[in-house]
Design a protein around this motif. Structure first.
Motif, short mmCIF file in Angstrom:
data_model
loop_
_atom_site.label_atom_id
_atom_site.label_comp_id
_atom_site.label_asym_id
_atom_site.label_seq_id
_atom_site.Cartn_x
_atom_site.Cartn_y
_atom_site.Cartn_z
N VAL A 103 -8.18 -3.44 4.82
CA VAL A 103 -7.18 -4.22 5.55
C VAL A 103 -6.07 -3.31 6.07
CG1 VAL A 103 -5.44 -6.04 5.34
CG2 VAL A 103 -7.69 -6.34 4.29
N ALA A 104 -5.67 -2.33 5.26
CA ALA A 104 -4.54 -1.48 5.62
C ALA A 104 -4.87 -0.45 6.69
CB ALA A 104 -4.00 -0.78 4.37
N PHE A 105 -6.12 0.04 6.67
CA PHE A 105 -6.40 1.21 7.52
C PHE A 105 -7.44 0.97 8.62
CE2 PHE A 105 -5.03 2.92 3.37
CZ PHE A 105 -3.90 3.60 3.78
N LYS A 106 -8.12 -0.23 8.67
CA LYS A 106 -9.12 -0.47 9.70
C LYS A 106 -8.49 -0.56 11.09
CE LYS A 106 -13.32 -0.76 7.93
NZ LYS A 106 -14.49 -0.02 8.48
N PHE A 107 -7.30 -1.15 11.17
CA PHE A 107 -6.64 -1.33 12.45
C PHE A 107 -5.27 -0.66 12.40
CE2 PHE A 107 -9.72 -4.75 12.21
CZ PHE A 107 -10.29 -4.75 13.48
N ILE A 108 -4.84 -0.24 13.56
CA ILE A 108 -3.57 0.48 13.62
C ILE A 108 -2.39 -0.41 13.28
CG2 ILE A 108 -3.27 0.06 16.09
CD1 ILE A 108 -2.10 2.92 16.28
N ASP A 109 -2.52 -1.71 13.63
CA ASP A 109 -1.46 -2.65 13.28
C ASP A 109 -2.04 -4.07 13.26
OD1 ASP A 109 -1.72 -3.30 15.97
OD2 ASP A 109 0.00 -2.10 16.55
N VAL A 160 0.85 -1.19 0.00
CA VAL A 160 0.00 0.00 0.00
C VAL A 160 0.90 1.25 0.00
CG1 VAL A 160 -1.77 1.27 1.25
CG2 VAL A 160 -1.83 -1.24 1.22
N ILE A 161 0.71 2.13 -0.98
CA ILE A 161 1.53 3.33 -1.13
C ILE A 161 0.72 4.55 -0.71
CG2 ILE A 161 2.87 4.72 -2.75
CD1 ILE A 161 3.96 1.92 -2.27
N THR A 162 1.35 5.42 0.06
CA THR A 162 0.74 6.68 0.47
C THR A 162 1.63 7.84 0.02
OG1 THR A 162 1.85 6.60 2.62
CG2 THR A 162 -0.35 5.63 2.49
N ILE A 163 1.00 8.98 -0.19
CA ILE A 163 1.72 10.22 -0.50
C ILE A 163 1.47 11.20 0.64
CG2 ILE A 163 1.92 12.16 -2.09
CD1 ILE A 163 1.03 10.35 -4.33
N PHE A 164 2.52 11.49 1.36
CA PHE A 164 2.43 12.35 2.55
C PHE A 164 1.33 11.86 3.50
CE2 PHE A 164 3.93 15.34 -0.85
CZ PHE A 164 5.25 15.39 -0.41
N GLY A 165 1.26 10.52 3.66
CA GLY A 165 0.35 9.92 4.63
C GLY A 165 -1.02 9.61 4.08
N ALA A 190 -2.57 6.31 -1.81
CA ALA A 190 -2.35 6.66 -3.21
C ALA A 190 -2.70 5.50 -4.13
CB ALA A 190 -0.91 7.09 -3.42
N ARG A 191 -2.09 4.35 -3.90
CA ARG A 191 -2.31 3.21 -4.80
C ARG A 191 -1.80 1.93 -4.15
NH1 ARG A 191 2.63 2.59 -8.07
NH2 ARG A 191 4.14 4.18 -7.46
N GLN A 195 -8.35 -9.07 -3.82
CA GLN A 195 -7.29 -8.10 -4.08
C GLN A 195 -7.83 -6.78 -4.61
OE1 GLN A 195 -3.76 -9.67 -6.08
NE2 GLN A 195 -4.47 -11.77 -5.69
N GLY A 196 -9.15 -6.59 -4.42
CA GLY A 196 -9.75 -5.33 -4.84
C GLY A 196 -9.20 -4.15 -4.04
N GLU A 197 -9.22 -2.96 -4.66
CA GLU A 197 -8.63 -1.78 -4.02
C GLU A 197 -9.32 -1.44 -2.71
OE1 GLU A 197 -7.25 2.76 -5.23
OE2 GLU A 197 -8.70 1.70 -6.48
#
Length: 307
Positions: free
Chosen positions: A100-106, A29-34, A37-38, A92-94
């Motif tokens: 999965v990436a953002f629901k939980f802190i870790d 998972v890629i982020t731009i300044f937090g 992104a994609r 593997q949908g966006e």
């Protein structure tokens, strides 16, 4: 020359920072300044150095976790569970990957929420059942947990692949009491079976004995009838013979008592030859012989009239 070396070094560093290698079975998972992104798929990928950041690498393979916890039944019995959970990312949908990436802190927070949810679901189900019912409800417990978790896990971006209850055990005291109950039940069943077998044996023996007595009685009855018929026929033939003898002697003007005297002497001879020390008194007087002769003659007359 030094400047070219510095520029080459900076170019190498820039390329190094731009390359992202994602392993098979994993997405990045890629982020731009937090900000999201994609998503990068497996293989060689590139990102903008210092602007794009790899926020998290997420495995899309099946994962498993073992659980061990305790529940209490409706009749206050402690039940110890050991379970194995198999789960995976839903797809593997966006949108799924973002959940999965953002629901939980870790990852640790997600695992804690997942295990506590499963334990709570099983505990709530077990709390409505009695101790004696639990061991037979393994599949029902699993179905209950799956029905409650499917929707929740999908909202987190995961899918429950399998849930297995590997062990269901009670406290040692309860296990001993359950073993005693089973042993008592087996002993009672064995006693009932033995009693039924003994009853069947006794019944069959009584039936066989009854049939034997019945057959013996029928045989004795038939034998008695035959003996009686034989004796009757013998007496009838003796009477006929004596009557004929008496008739012949009367026609020859001879005394019929000679016949009785002959029979009397033959009887004494037979008793003497076959007797075993028994004393038998015989009336050999003339009056007795005449009386018997008159009875025989009367019997002869009846037979003659009947014929």
């Amino acid at each position: 020359m030094i400047t070219l070396s510095i520029l080459f070094f900076l170019l190498v560093v820039l390329v190094f920072l731009s390359v992202v290698i994602v392993q098979q079975g994993t997405v990045a998972v890629i982020t731009i300044f937090g900000k999201y992104a994609r998503v990068m798929g497996p293989g060689l990928n590139f990102k903008i150095p210092f602007i794009e950041t790899v926020y998290r690498r997420i495995s899309i393979q099946n994962r498993s976790v073992e659980l061990a916890f305790q529940a209490i039944t409706a009749d206050q019995a402690n039940v110890n569970f050991k379970a194995m959970l198999v789960y995976s990312v839903l797809n593997q949908g966006e949108e799924t990957i973002k959940n999965v990436a953002f629901k939980f802190i870790d990852e640790a927070s997600f695992m804690q929420a997942l295990t506590r949810t499963i334990e709570g679901s099983i505990r709530s189900f077990v709390a409505t059942k009695r101790q004696s019912e639990i061991l037979a409800l393994r599949s029902e417990i699993i179905e209950h947990v799956k029905s409650q978790l499917d929707t929740l896990l999908e909202s987190w971006g995961y899918h429950l692949t399998d849930l297995q209850l590997n062990d269901i055990a009670f406290d040692e005291v309860i296990m001993r009491s359950m073993a005693q109950v089973v042993a008592s039940s087996n002993l009672r069943a064995a006693a009932e079976n033995e009693g039924q077998a003994l009853l069947i044996t006794k019944t069959k023996a009584a039936e066989a004995e009854g049939n034997a007595i019945k057959i013996s009685a029928e045989a004795e009855k038939t034998a008695s009838q035959l003996r009686g018929q034989g004796v009757a026929l013998f007496r009838e033939e003796v009477a006929k013979g004596m009557a004929e003898s008496a008739k012949v002697m009367n026609e020859a003007n001879l005394d019929a008592s000679l016949i009785l005297f002959s029979i009397w002497t033959e009887a004494i001879k037979h008793f003497a030859e076959n007797g075993k020390g028994n004393v038998i008194f015989l009336d050999g007087s003339t009056e007795s012989m005449e009386k018997n002769m008159q009875q025989l003659m009367a019997l002869q007359k009846l037979n003659t009239v009947g014929n």
